[in-house]
Design a protein around this motif. Structure first.
Motif, PDB file in Angstrom:
ATOM      1  N   GLU A   6      41.195 -13.652 -14.931  1.00 14.20           N
ATOM      2  CA  GLU A   6      41.458 -12.524 -16.021  1.00 14.20           C
ATOM      3  C   GLU A   6      42.649 -13.053 -15.940  1.00 14.20           C
ATOM      4  N   LEU A   7      43.020 -14.423 -16.080  1.00 11.68           N
ATOM      5  CA  LEU A   7      44.941 -14.335 -16.104  1.00 11.68           C
ATOM      6  C   LEU A   7      44.550 -14.672 -17.841  1.00 11.68           C
ATOM      7  N   SER A   8      45.054 -13.595 -18.399  1.00 11.23           N
ATOM      8  CA  SER A   8      45.453 -13.513 -20.070  1.00 11.23           C
ATOM      9  C   SER A   8      46.652 -13.870 -21.099  1.00 11.23           C
ATOM     10  N   PHE A   9      46.116 -14.261 -21.766  1.00 13.80           N
ATOM     11  CA  PHE A   9      47.767 -14.434 -22.838  1.00 13.80           C
ATOM     12  C   PHE A   9      47.219 -14.602 -24.099  1.00 13.80           C
ATOM     13  N   PHE A  22      43.246 -14.937 -24.940  1.00 21.54           N
ATOM     14  CA  PHE A  22      42.764 -16.167 -23.557  1.00 21.54           C
ATOM     15  C   PHE A  22      42.850 -15.353 -22.522  1.00 21.54           C
ATOM     16  N   CYS A  23      41.437 -15.480 -21.810  1.00 18.85           N
ATOM     17  CA  CYS A  23      41.329 -14.341 -20.574  1.00 18.85           C
ATOM     18  C   CYS A  23      40.817 -15.796 -19.774  1.00 18.85           C
ATOM     19  N   PHE A  24      41.355 -16.545 -18.653  1.00 17.24           N
ATOM     20  CA  PHE A  24      40.730 -17.490 -18.190  1.00 17.24           C
ATOM     21  C   PHE A  24      40.293 -16.977 -16.503  1.00 17.24           C
ATOM     22  N   LEU A  50      50.011 -22.071 -18.644  1.00 17.29           N
ATOM     23  CA  LEU A  50      49.789 -20.490 -17.875  1.00 17.29           C
ATOM     24  C   LEU A  50      49.942 -21.404 -16.207  1.00 17.29           C
ATOM     25  N   ILE A  51      49.534 -21.771 -15.814  1.00 22.69           N
ATOM     26  CA  ILE A  51      48.935 -22.443 -14.836  1.00 22.69           C
ATOM     27  C   ILE A  51      50.988 -23.088 -14.107  1.00 22.69           C
ATOM     28  N   GLY A  60      46.426 -10.230 -14.853  1.00 17.68           N
ATOM     29  CA  GLY A  60      45.500 -11.070 -14.835  1.00 17.68           C
ATOM     30  C   GLY A  60      46.075 -11.616 -13.469  1.00 17.68           C
ATOM     31  N   TRP A  61      45.646 -13.024 -12.375  1.00 10.17           N
ATOM     32  CA  TRP A  61      46.049 -12.979 -11.421  1.00 10.17           C
ATOM     33  C   TRP A  61      46.270 -14.719 -11.241  1.00 10.17           C
ATOM     34  N   LEU A  62      46.807 -15.566 -10.302  1.00 10.30           N
ATOM     35  CA  LEU A  62      46.914 -16.892 -10.371  1.00 10.30           C
ATOM     36  C   LEU A  62      47.696 -17.239  -8.956  1.00 10.30           C
TER      37      LEU A  62
END
Length: 215
Positions: A6-9, A22-24, A50-51, A60-62
């Motif tokens: 749920e990595l969001s931007f 965006f939500c990855f 983002l990464i 979100g979480w990375l």
């Protein structure tokens, strides 16, 4: 393993409807190549940024191997990125462009210079050690950029359309370099619109549609 949950931007624009939220969500294992496809402006480069730490997620979480990256600046993340273009410093010769992957201040010892020379030989650029980038073809420039990334020996490699516009021979040469890294356990995240690149390299593929990754 690389994990995005749920990595969001969202880009701040005058018209909030111009871009999606965006939500990855993805997972990428060592030695695996995951390809991401999607239309221009769909968020592929946003995901890589983002990464890599060039953009800060809103939520979100990375993580890599279970360790969170949220507070790590780009230069401390164990990854390297190769873009489609603008990879090289035009005022530096080939050896120095490659050497930046080993030492950002270019304070290189004899062993580092040997690695650069051997690397250039290995990618067919041994005679171009002292040339400036504007004297190289597009394929040669991309080989220099990829070699610099590989010499950093990071466990995660991000590729943003790095083979676009290259002829078949150059593309196959670069594919071989990437596959060699996979065999060594490097995880590869490939953004490409080209089905040949994906067939040659990818173990899996995802599509990026309206800001979401889908199978």
């Amino acid at each position: 393993m690389l994990e995005c949950r749920e990595l969001s931007f969202h880009y701040r624009r005058a018209d909030p409807g111009e871009t999606p939220d965006f939500c990855f969500d993805l997972a990428l294992a060592p030695g695996e190549c995951l390809a991401v496809q999607g239309p221009s402006g769909g968020g592929k480069s946003t995901l890589l940024s983002l990464i890599a730490g060039f953009l800060d997620p809103s939520s979100g979480w990375l993580s890599w191997q279970g360790d969170a990256w949220h507070d790590l600046p780009p230069w401390q993340r164990p990854l390297t990125t190769v873009f489609q273009e603008h990879n090289l410093f035009e005022h530096l010769p080939v050896w120095a462009n490659v050497g930046l992957g080993l030492a950002p201040d270019l304070k290189l010892d004899a062993a580092a210079h040997r690695r650069i020379r051997d690397g250039l030989e290995g990618v067919g650029l041994g005679g171009l050690h002292d040339r400036l980038p504007d004297a190289l073809s597009g394929g040669q420039r991309q080989r220099v950029a990829l070699l610099r990334a590989l010499l950093r020996e990071q466990p995660l490699l991000l590729l943003d359309e790095p083979f676009s516009g290259l002829d078949s021979d150059n593309r196959q040469h670069l594919w071989r370099l990437v596959r060699e890294q996979q065999r060594r356990g490097v995880a590869v995240l490939l953004v490409s619109h080209d089905s040949e690149d994906i067939r040659a390299l990818a173990d899996r593929r995802l599509s990026l549609i309206e800001g979401r990754l889908t199978t």
